[in-house]
Write a protein that holds these residues in place. Sequence first.
Motif, PDB file in Angstrom:
ATOM      1  N   LEU A 226     -14.437  13.613  -8.324  1.00 22.59           N
ATOM      2  CA  LEU A 226     -13.083  13.126  -8.055  1.00 22.59           C
ATOM      3  C   LEU A 226     -12.912  12.808  -6.573  1.00 22.59           C
ATOM      4  O   LEU A 226     -12.347  11.773  -6.198  1.00 22.59           O
ATOM      5  CB  LEU A 226     -12.048  14.177  -8.466  1.00 22.59           C
ATOM      6  CG  LEU A 226     -11.663  14.287  -9.938  1.00 22.59           C
ATOM      7  CD1 LEU A 226     -10.751  15.493 -10.137  1.00 22.59           C
ATOM      8  CD2 LEU A 226     -10.972  13.020 -10.419  1.00 22.59           C
ATOM      9  N   GLY A 227     -13.403  13.707  -5.717  1.00 24.23           N
ATOM     10  CA  GLY A 227     -13.249  13.523  -4.282  1.00 24.23           C
ATOM     11  C   GLY A 227     -13.985  12.297  -3.774  1.00 24.23           C
ATOM     12  O   GLY A 227     -13.450  11.520  -2.983  1.00 24.23           O
ATOM     13  N   VAL A 228     -15.214  12.109  -4.226  1.00 22.06           N
ATOM     14  CA  VAL A 228     -16.005  10.950  -3.798  1.00 22.06           C
ATOM     15  C   VAL A 228     -15.341   9.655  -4.255  1.00 22.06           C
ATOM     16  O   VAL A 228     -15.224   8.689  -3.488  1.00 22.06           O
ATOM     17  CB  VAL A 228     -17.446  11.048  -4.326  1.00 22.06           C
ATOM     18  CG1 VAL A 228     -18.197   9.742  -4.110  1.00 22.06           C
ATOM     19  CG2 VAL A 228     -18.180  12.197  -3.649  1.00 22.06           C
ATOM     20  N   ASN A 229     -14.899   9.624  -5.507  1.00 20.99           N
ATOM     21  CA  ASN A 229     -14.232   8.413  -6.022  1.00 20.99           C
ATOM     22  C   ASN A 229     -12.926   8.139  -5.281  1.00 20.99           C
ATOM     23  O   ASN A 229     -12.607   6.989  -4.945  1.00 20.99           O
ATOM     24  CB  ASN A 229     -13.975   8.544  -7.520  1.00 20.99           C
ATOM     25  CG  ASN A 229     -15.255   8.525  -8.327  1.00 20.99           C
ATOM     26  OD1 ASN A 229     -16.297   8.067  -7.855  1.00 20.99           O
ATOM     27  ND2 ASN A 229     -15.200   9.026  -9.553  1.00 20.99           N
ATOM     28  N   GLY A 230     -12.161   9.207  -5.016  1.00 21.29           N
ATOM     29  CA  GLY A 230     -10.906   9.044  -4.289  1.00 21.29           C
ATOM     30  C   GLY A 230     -11.128   8.533  -2.880  1.00 21.29           C
ATOM     31  O   GLY A 230     -10.416   7.645  -2.398  1.00 21.29           O
ATOM     32  N   CYS A 231     -12.147   9.064  -2.202  1.00 16.61           N
ATOM     33  CA  CYS A 231     -12.450   8.603  -0.846  1.00 16.61           C
ATOM     34  C   CYS A 231     -12.944   7.159  -0.860  1.00 16.61           C
ATOM     35  O   CYS A 231     -12.706   6.413   0.099  1.00 16.61           O
ATOM     36  CB  CYS A 231     -13.484   9.521  -0.195  1.00 16.61           C
ATOM     37  SG  CYS A 231     -12.805  11.125   0.321  1.00 16.61           S
ATOM     38  N   GLY A 232     -13.609   6.758  -1.944  1.00 16.70           N
ATOM     39  CA  GLY A 232     -14.010   5.359  -2.076  1.00 16.70           C
ATOM     40  C   GLY A 232     -12.800   4.435  -2.123  1.00 16.70           C
ATOM     41  O   GLY A 232     -12.795   3.364  -1.498  1.00 16.70           O
ATOM     42  N   GLU A 233     -11.767   4.842  -2.850  1.00 14.24           N
ATOM     43  CA  GLU A 233     -10.533   4.046  -2.895  1.00 14.24           C
ATOM     44  C   GLU A 233      -9.859   4.014  -1.522  1.00 14.24           C
ATOM     45  O   GLU A 233      -9.341   2.978  -1.090  1.00 14.24           O
ATOM     46  CB  GLU A 233      -9.580   4.627  -3.937  1.00 14.24           C
ATOM     47  CG  GLU A 233     -10.060   4.504  -5.376  1.00 14.24           C
ATOM     48  CD  GLU A 233      -9.026   5.046  -6.346  1.00 14.24           C
ATOM     49  OE1 GLU A 233      -7.840   4.702  -6.211  1.00 14.24           O
ATOM     50  OE2 GLU A 233      -9.409   5.839  -7.238  1.00 14.24           O
ATOM     51  N   LEU A 234      -9.872   5.158  -0.838  1.00 13.36           N
ATOM     52  CA  LEU A 234      -9.269   5.210   0.491  1.00 13.36           C
ATOM     53  C   LEU A 234     -10.031   4.336   1.474  1.00 13.36           C
ATOM     54  O   LEU A 234      -9.425   3.694   2.344  1.00 13.36           O
ATOM     55  CB  LEU A 234      -9.234   6.661   0.988  1.00 13.36           C
ATOM     56  CG  LEU A 234      -8.291   7.597   0.228  1.00 13.36           C
ATOM     57  CD1 LEU A 234      -8.523   9.041   0.647  1.00 13.36           C
ATOM     58  CD2 LEU A 234      -6.838   7.202   0.431  1.00 13.36           C
ATOM     59  N   ARG A 235     -11.350   4.294   1.352  1.00 12.20           N
ATOM     60  CA  ARG A 235     -12.155   3.431   2.208  1.00 12.20           C
ATOM     61  C   ARG A 235     -11.729   1.976   2.061  1.00 12.20           C
ATOM     62  O   ARG A 235     -11.619   1.243   3.054  1.00 12.20           O
ATOM     63  CB  ARG A 235     -13.633   3.580   1.853  1.00 12.20           C
ATOM     64  CG  ARG A 235     -14.557   2.701   2.698  1.00 12.20           C
ATOM     65  CD  ARG A 235     -16.008   2.822   2.258  1.00 12.20           C
ATOM     66  NE  ARG A 235     -16.219   2.236   0.941  1.00 12.20           N
ATOM     67  CZ  ARG A 235     -16.601   2.896  -0.141  1.00 12.20           C
ATOM     68  NH1 ARG A 235     -16.800   4.200  -0.093  1.00 12.20           N
ATOM     69  NH2 ARG A 235     -16.791   2.276  -1.280  1.00 12.20           N
ATOM     70  N   GLU A 236     -11.471   1.558   0.836  1.00 10.38           N
ATOM     71  CA  GLU A 236     -11.033   0.176   0.608  1.00 10.38           C
ATOM     72  C   GLU A 236      -9.667  -0.081   1.240  1.00 10.38           C
ATOM     73  O   GLU A 236      -9.423  -1.155   1.798  1.00 10.38           O
ATOM     74  CB  GLU A 236     -10.993  -0.113  -0.892  1.00 10.38           C
ATOM     75  CG  GLU A 236     -12.371  -0.100  -1.550  1.00 10.38           C
ATOM     76  CD  GLU A 236     -12.306  -0.320  -3.049  1.00 10.38           C
ATOM     77  OE1 GLU A 236     -11.188  -0.534  -3.570  1.00 10.38           O
ATOM     78  OE2 GLU A 236     -13.366  -0.286  -3.693  1.00 10.38           O
ATOM     79  N   LEU A 237      -8.776   0.904   1.169  1.00 18.11           N
ATOM     80  CA  LEU A 237      -7.462   0.755   1.789  1.00 18.11           C
ATOM     81  C   LEU A 237      -7.573   0.698   3.311  1.00 18.11           C
ATOM     82  O   LEU A 237      -6.858  -0.064   3.978  1.00 18.11           O
ATOM     83  CB  LEU A 237      -6.546   1.903   1.360  1.00 18.11           C
ATOM     84  CG  LEU A 237      -6.130   1.912  -0.118  1.00 18.11           C
ATOM     85  CD1 LEU A 237      -5.444   3.225  -0.465  1.00 18.11           C
ATOM     86  CD2 LEU A 237      -5.205   0.734  -0.417  1.00 18.11           C
ATOM     87  N   GLN A 238      -8.465   1.507   3.880  1.00 20.36           N
ATOM     88  CA  GLN A 238      -8.696   1.459   5.326  1.00 20.36           C
ATOM     89  C   GLN A 238      -9.210   0.082   5.743  1.00 20.36           C
ATOM     90  O   GLN A 238      -8.740  -0.497   6.726  1.00 20.36           O
ATOM     91  CB  GLN A 238      -9.714   2.529   5.727  1.00 20.36           C
ATOM     92  CG  GLN A 238      -9.212   3.958   5.651  1.00 20.36           C
ATOM     93  CD  GLN A 238     -10.342   4.955   5.825  1.00 20.36           C
ATOM     94  OE1 GLN A 238     -11.461   4.739   5.352  1.00 20.36           O
ATOM     95  NE2 GLN A 238     -10.075   6.050   6.509  1.00 20.36           N
ATOM     96  N   ALA A 239     -10.188  -0.417   4.992  1.00 20.44           N
ATOM     97  CA  ALA A 239     -10.768  -1.719   5.313  1.00 20.44           C
ATOM     98  C   ALA A 239      -9.729  -2.825   5.214  1.00 20.44           C
ATOM     99  O   ALA A 239      -9.682  -3.735   6.053  1.00 20.44           O
ATOM    100  CB  ALA A 239     -11.944  -2.005   4.380  1.00 20.44           C
TER     101      ALA A 239
END
Length: 248
Positions: A226-239
């Motif tokens: 869950l954490g890895v997938n959530g951070c992946g979504e956050l990475r896209e928002l940061q970008a």
Amino acid sequence: MTDITRADGRAVDQLRPITIERGWSAHAEGSALISFGGTKVLCTASFTNGVPRWLTGKGKGWVTAEYAMLPRATNSRNDRESIKGRVGGRTHEISRLIGRALRAVVDTKALGENTIVIDCDVLQADGGTRTAAITGAYVALADAIAWGKQKKFIAQRSEVLIDSVAAVSVGIIDGEPMLDLAYVEDVRAETDMNVVVTGRGLFVEVQGTAEGAPFDKRELDALLELGVNGCGELRELQAAALAVTDAV
């Protein structure tokens, strides 16, 4: 994942609404106001040409962070730690966590003998303040580095940022692993965990505690996924936030 619906209507693997407002501060070299649902953190990055004395002459820069909560970030007013005369252990711990997370994705040699200090001030707390702070701090840091290049304190072609970094909370509630806990969930979680992950999916830090019953490896694996997938979504928002050219 199961079809359990949470108090705010989210699925167990769904982030709260996330917004990142770059350039929120007119004075800081980099800044971002980040919202994880009701949690709002102002992250400002201050750029200084020069390094602490213990780094002088070593050809490396330094990135560090400070974290604080405003008196009415929560339901009742808390005294400022400056008034109390000392900084609390929790504040120290979170400040060091944010600094470690950012330094994990910075090439300090490419930064040169420059210092960037990130201030993360919690304006409103509704769970996950440290994870929101790390996620927003990365955006502020990226803009401060861009400012340093513009002012020729950093070589234009230097790759200071070697990766991105984001963080999110996960936990087990009523036996169910869940992503991005709001305060009402966090206070009754059987297991509470913060996961800090780079853009490549590597772990910087995992902070996990069994608040009630101990958790097993199967539950740990589910929380980490869950954490890895959530951070992946956050990475896209940061970008996406950093791709807006007129935000600063």
